[in-house]
Design an enzyme around this catalytic site. Structure first.
Site, mmCIF file in Angstrom:
data_model
loop_
_atom_site.group_PDB
_atom_site.id
_atom_site.type_symbol
_atom_site.label_atom_id
_atom_site.label_comp_id
_atom_site.label_asym_id
_atom_site.label_seq_id
_atom_site.Cartn_x
_atom_site.Cartn_y
_atom_site.Cartn_z
ATOM 1 N N ASP A 62 20.756 9.591 101.595
ATOM 2 C CA ASP A 62 20.846 8.667 100.463
ATOM 3 C C ASP A 62 21.603 7.418 100.917
ATOM 4 O OD1 ASP A 62 20.694 7.609 97.933
ATOM 5 O OD2 ASP A 62 22.295 8.833 97.091
ATOM 6 N N ASP B 194 15.386 4.319 98.858
ATOM 7 C CA ASP B 194 16.680 4.521 99.511
ATOM 8 C C ASP B 194 17.099 5.975 99.668
ATOM 9 O OD1 ASP B 194 17.033 4.900 96.800
ATOM 10 O OD2 ASP B 194 19.023 4.001 96.751
ATOM 11 N N GLU B 195 16.201 6.916 99.450
ATOM 12 C CA GLU B 195 16.575 8.316 99.658
ATOM 13 C C GLU B 195 15.357 9.153 100.009
ATOM 14 O OE1 GLU B 195 17.828 10.722 96.319
ATOM 15 O OE2 GLU B 195 17.050 9.237 94.908
#
Length: 352
Positions: A8, A103-104
């Site tokens: 993350d 983003d993860e």
């Protein structure tokens, strides 16, 4: 026993903005919203969060909490581009990747042989590579169970790795608050608290029959998660489009001839080795060179072809290097674009 990593990025959008504009460093910054109109924030950095500023917060509320908050407009195309770079780093360790957002992502590294198969060391190296190459930080959770990897990635932020080894799964779940389980929101958690269900051990002490009669499918989910059951596979949601290799140098390089030697003698053999399994039933659509300069600006030059051609790669390097106008180079990479899967195998040629 699987080895799952959940990576993350830390305050992703705003971290990209601060990286690209160092004058924003050490100041409260948020992406989105406007001082002159209504809106909500996409995200904020950790300095702003100390004032209570959060994502999805109305701009007016955020400015009341932090009058000095700096608002910057979002640049989604930039974030998508950086996300692709992060994905390229993930692919050095495994092809089993489930992106959840820009983003993860979940990574299954059960079969990764790097670092003698240590998921902990792999996670640390992923975060280290992201920081070294992209000047951004990420946090990671490591666990044998998918949902626990996601829970763990939030426990040592920012720029940290949290590991839940198999022997600690039961004790971790016993002391885990149920609101940590993905899918248990604020309203649901309040309902659980009314019935004295706060920790994993509370669910274990209950019964499946009671939980399902009270909460339906949620009851089944709670029972499974709190008893360490989560055999959901990592959902690989997209076909790999390229294969690349790159190298960040200990010291920036200004000599083009040195860069060309690195391309020929280091990067090209590594690309050949890494691309091998992907070229069994795929073709090549293009080749390219990426150069990142000392100021972190980067450029890419590509050429459409069905072959890996050394002479063309060297020429692309010359053209990309010239765009730096005398700036030193901190990273050099080469890549191939892959055609869609074919029904019949074709022989791929390499023009070394």
């Amino acid at each position: 026993m699987r080895k799952i990593i959940h990576v993350d990025m830390d305050a992703f959008y705003v971290s990209v903005e601060i990286r690209d504009n160092p004058e924003l460093a050490n100041k409260p910054v948020a992406v989105g919203g406007s001082r002159s109109s209504r809106g909500v924030l996409s995200t904020s950095n950790y300095i702003a969060r100390q004032y209570g500023v959060r994502s999805a917060m109305p701009t007016s509320v955020a400015l009341r909490k932090c009058p000095d908050l700096i608002l910057v407009p979002g640049r989604m195309e930039v974030y998508k581009s950086v996300s692709s770079q992060i994905r390229e780093i993930f692919e050095r360790y495994t092809d089993i990747i489930e992106p959840l957002s820009l983003d993860e992502a979940y990574l299954d590294v059960s079969d990764c042989k790097l670092f003698s198969g240590s998921a902990t060391l792999i996670a640390q190296d992923i975060c280290r590579s992201i920081h070294k190459e992209l000047n951004l930080t990420a946090s990671a959770g490591v666990a044998p169970i998918k949902f626990l990897a996601k829970v763990a990635s939030d426990l040592n932020k920012p720029n940290g790795v949290y590991v839940i080894p198999p022997k600690d799964v039961d004790s971790f779940i016993d002391n885990m608050e149920l609101k940590k389980i993905p899918g248990v929101g604020k309203v649901t958690n309040e309902k659980l608290l009314i019935n004295n269900l706060k920790f994993g051990r509370d669910v274990k002490a209950s019964s499946l029959k009671y939980l399902t009669s009270k909460y339906g499918k949620l009851g089944q989910l709670l029972w499974d998660r709190c008893n360490g059951s989560d055999d959901r596979p990592i959902m690989v949601s997209r076909e790999r489009k390229s294969v690349g290799v790159e190298r960040t140098f200990p010291e920036d390089i200004l000599d083009l001839s040195i860069l060309d030697e690195i391309l020929k003698n280091k990067l090209l053999p590594e690309l050949q080795k890494r691309a091998g399994k992907h070229l069994i039933d795929r073709g090549i659509s293009k080749i390219g060179v990426k150069v990142k300069f000392s100021d972190f600006h980067q450029t890419t030059k590509e050429f459409s072809t069905d072959k890996i051609n050394l002479a063309i790669l060297s020429e692309l390097l010359v053209e990309a290097f010239a765009r730096g106008n005398g700036k030193k180079v901190r990273l050099l990479g080469i890549h191939i674009g892959l055609t869609p899967n074919k029904s019949e195998t074709e022989q791929i040629s390499f023009d070394w």
